[in-house]
Design an enzyme around this catalytic site. Structure first.
Site, PDB file in Angstrom:
ATOM      1  N   ASP A 138       0.840  -1.195   0.000  1.00 17.83           N
ATOM      2  CA  ASP A 138       0.000   0.000   0.000  1.00 17.83           C
ATOM      3  C   ASP A 138       0.881   1.254   0.000  1.00 17.83           C
ATOM      4  OD1 ASP A 138      -2.123  -1.729   0.195  1.00 17.83           O
ATOM      5  OD2 ASP A 138      -2.393  -1.450   2.357  1.00 17.83           O
ATOM      6  N   ARG A 139       0.348   2.319  -0.551  1.00 18.39           N
ATOM      7  CA  ARG A 139       1.116   3.567  -0.695  1.00 18.39           C
ATOM      8  C   ARG A 139       1.748   4.056   0.618  1.00 18.39           C
ATOM      9  NH1 ARG A 139      -0.483   8.609  -4.564  1.00 18.39           N
ATOM     10  NH2 ARG A 139       1.512   9.674  -4.388  1.00 18.39           N
TER      11      ARG A 139
END
Length: 244
Positions: A63-64
């Site tokens: 995830d970012r």
């Protein structure tokens, strides 16, 4: 000075493994921001003076707002074999997470059923199987407390979207900075304190075992937890323990 989007952890003709900085996308989304894949293709093109298109594909995602290890395949053969290894759960993964609330057990296992809402980019968690849900399993160990937060080691058995984030939140222990899953306030840099720390797997072509480690982010809150690495080195509580 801008933070480097990645550092190289391992590299050969078949694989590129990097330590991703929090805040960098692995693959493109609606924001149109430059991705880790783009940065790594630029790196390969420059280092090896490749004039044409560079073959480089991420084998999995982070995830970012998460930092840590991301594996890229540099050949179609490596990509096919690595994706199969992830699918067959032959990749041993270790994450470190920082939470505010003390996990109930020193060592525990979590099983939930998850449904990803693609439109809202949120994963819902259920205690029992629901229509369209996928089972998610992880093991965890409470490593210790520092600065009013707990360090938790997480070893996911499955690889569901937002799995660690939503499962720890379901236990009442949302990850520090993770507003999406219930933490009270954001981190100053919009990261969350979840780090993909170790990967252990058989090289898809050379067939030798790789033990890969991503240094913790160079950020004061994370760096104070380095003292727990010696605890980790002695940790023999689960099968598939590794050196280093």
């Amino acid at each position: 000075m801008a933070k480097q989007p990645f550092t190289v952890v391992y590299e050969d003709n078949h694989l590129l493994v990097v330590n991703k900085a929090a805040g960098v996308l692995v693959q493109g989304d609606r924001t149109g921001d430059k991705t880790l894949t783009d940065y790594c293709k630029d790196y390969i093109a420059k280092k090896y003076e490749k004039p044409g298109a560079v073959f480089l594909h991420p084998v999995h995602r982070l995830d970012r707002p998460v930092s840590g290890l991301v594996v890229f395949a540099r050949t179609s053969k490596a990509l096919e074999r690595m994706m199969l290894m992830f699918k067959k759960r032959e990749i041993f993964k270790v994450y470190w997470a920082i939470v505010k609330k003390r996990p109930k057990d020193v060592i525990g296992k979590l099983t939930h059923y998850l449904v990803k809402d693609e439109e809202r980019n949120v994963t819902e968690v259920f205690e029992r199987e629901e229509p369209g849900s996928k089972r998610a399993d992880l093991d965890y160990k409470r490593l210790g407390k520092l600065n009013d937060h707990w360090l938790v080691e997480v070893r996911p058995k499955t690889g569901r979207p937002h799995q660690i984030r939503v499962q720890l939140a379901a236990m009442g222990c949302p990850i520090r900075g993770d507003l999406r899953y219930g933490f009270a306030k954001p981190n100053p840099d919009a990261s969350i304190n979840l780090h993909a720390f170790h990967l252990v797997f058989l090289h898809p072509v050379k067939k030798e075992k790789l033990y890969l480690r991503a240094a913790l982010p160079e950020e004061p809150f994370w760096e104070q937890y380095l003292e727990f690495e010696k605890v980790k080195a002695q940790d023999q509580h689960l099968e598939n323990t590794y050196s280093g």
